[in-house]
Design a protein around this motif. Structure first.
Motif: not given
Length: 225
Positions: A59-61, A86-91, A106-111
């Motif tokens: 995704v980053i690339e 529905q996508n988890i990318d940040d485009l 996708i570019r986030k995390a959670r506890s």
């Protein structure tokens, strides 16, 4: 005029992001049960993290497509336009859109101790031993199969208020996300853009059998937007 746009993997496939259900999809290399379920996380968290690390790096690339920019432009011209994905990318965001993510980001995390504690990931790696401020392991901020979809009620409300409902690049096979179509008012102008649109059973929808970018230009021309 309330325009609601519902996007799926097809809009990001143009950017080179692998889809799950295409012939070269990620599911050809991984089993859902092994990388995208709560059980998989309990059984082998390292495998799950490695899988999402690969996706995050991809995704980053990549960069947003013309379709992503066209939707961002549409939101500027018609501020009441909502984009649900529905996508988890940040485009979408990188193109300038405000988006509701049904399946996480996708570019986030959670506890793993507190679902409401969400942290941006620097770079593309999230590894075992990466902890939240509470001291618990961080997991990908995505909705796995078998988990609830937290943003579903908000998406349903938007769909139920749509004057125009546009579907772009989704197989409509993943539930509950695909059930959004059932909440669209009967009076709404309904469209679907997908290379396979003519073969999709979506009663009441006008079909544009083109890629996301080409289809959006055709749709805007037909709608005179």
């Amino acid at each position: 005029m309330n325009i609601v746009v519902f996007t799926g993997a097809g809009i990001s496939a143009e950017a080179g992001i692998s889809t799950f259900r295409g012939s070269d999809g990620l599911w050809d290399k991984y089993r859902i049960e092994d990388v995208a379920t709560p059980h998989a996380w309990k059984k082998n968290p390292k495998l799950v993290l490695d899988f999402y690390n690969q996706r995050r790096k991809q995704v980053i690339e990549t960069t947003p497509t013309e379709a992503h920019f066209l939707l961002a432009e549409l939101q500027k011209l018609y501020p009441s336009t909502s984009v649900i994905t529905q996508n988890i990318d940040d485009l979408h965001e990188r193109a300038g859109s405000k988006v509701i993510h049904l399946h996480g980001e996708i570019r986030k995390a959670r506890s793993t101790a507190n679902d409401s504690l969400i942290i941006a990931i620097e770079g593309w790696r999230l590894d075992l031993g990466d902890l939240c401020p509470l001291g618990s392991q961080l997991r990908p901020h995505v909705v796995w199969f078998g988990e609830e979809v937290p943003m579903m009620n908000k998406a349903i409300k938007l769909a139920s208020e749509a004057d125009v409902f546009l579907v772009i690049g989704t197989s409509l096979l993943v539930y509950p996300a695909a059930s959004l179509l059932h909440y669209v008012p009967a009076h709404a102008d309904k469209w679907i853009i997908d290379p396979n649109a003519e073969n999709m059973h979506v009663p009441g929808f006008k079909k544009i059998s083109q890629s996301a970018s080409a289809g959006l230009k055709t749709w805007r021309s037909l709608m005179k937007l």
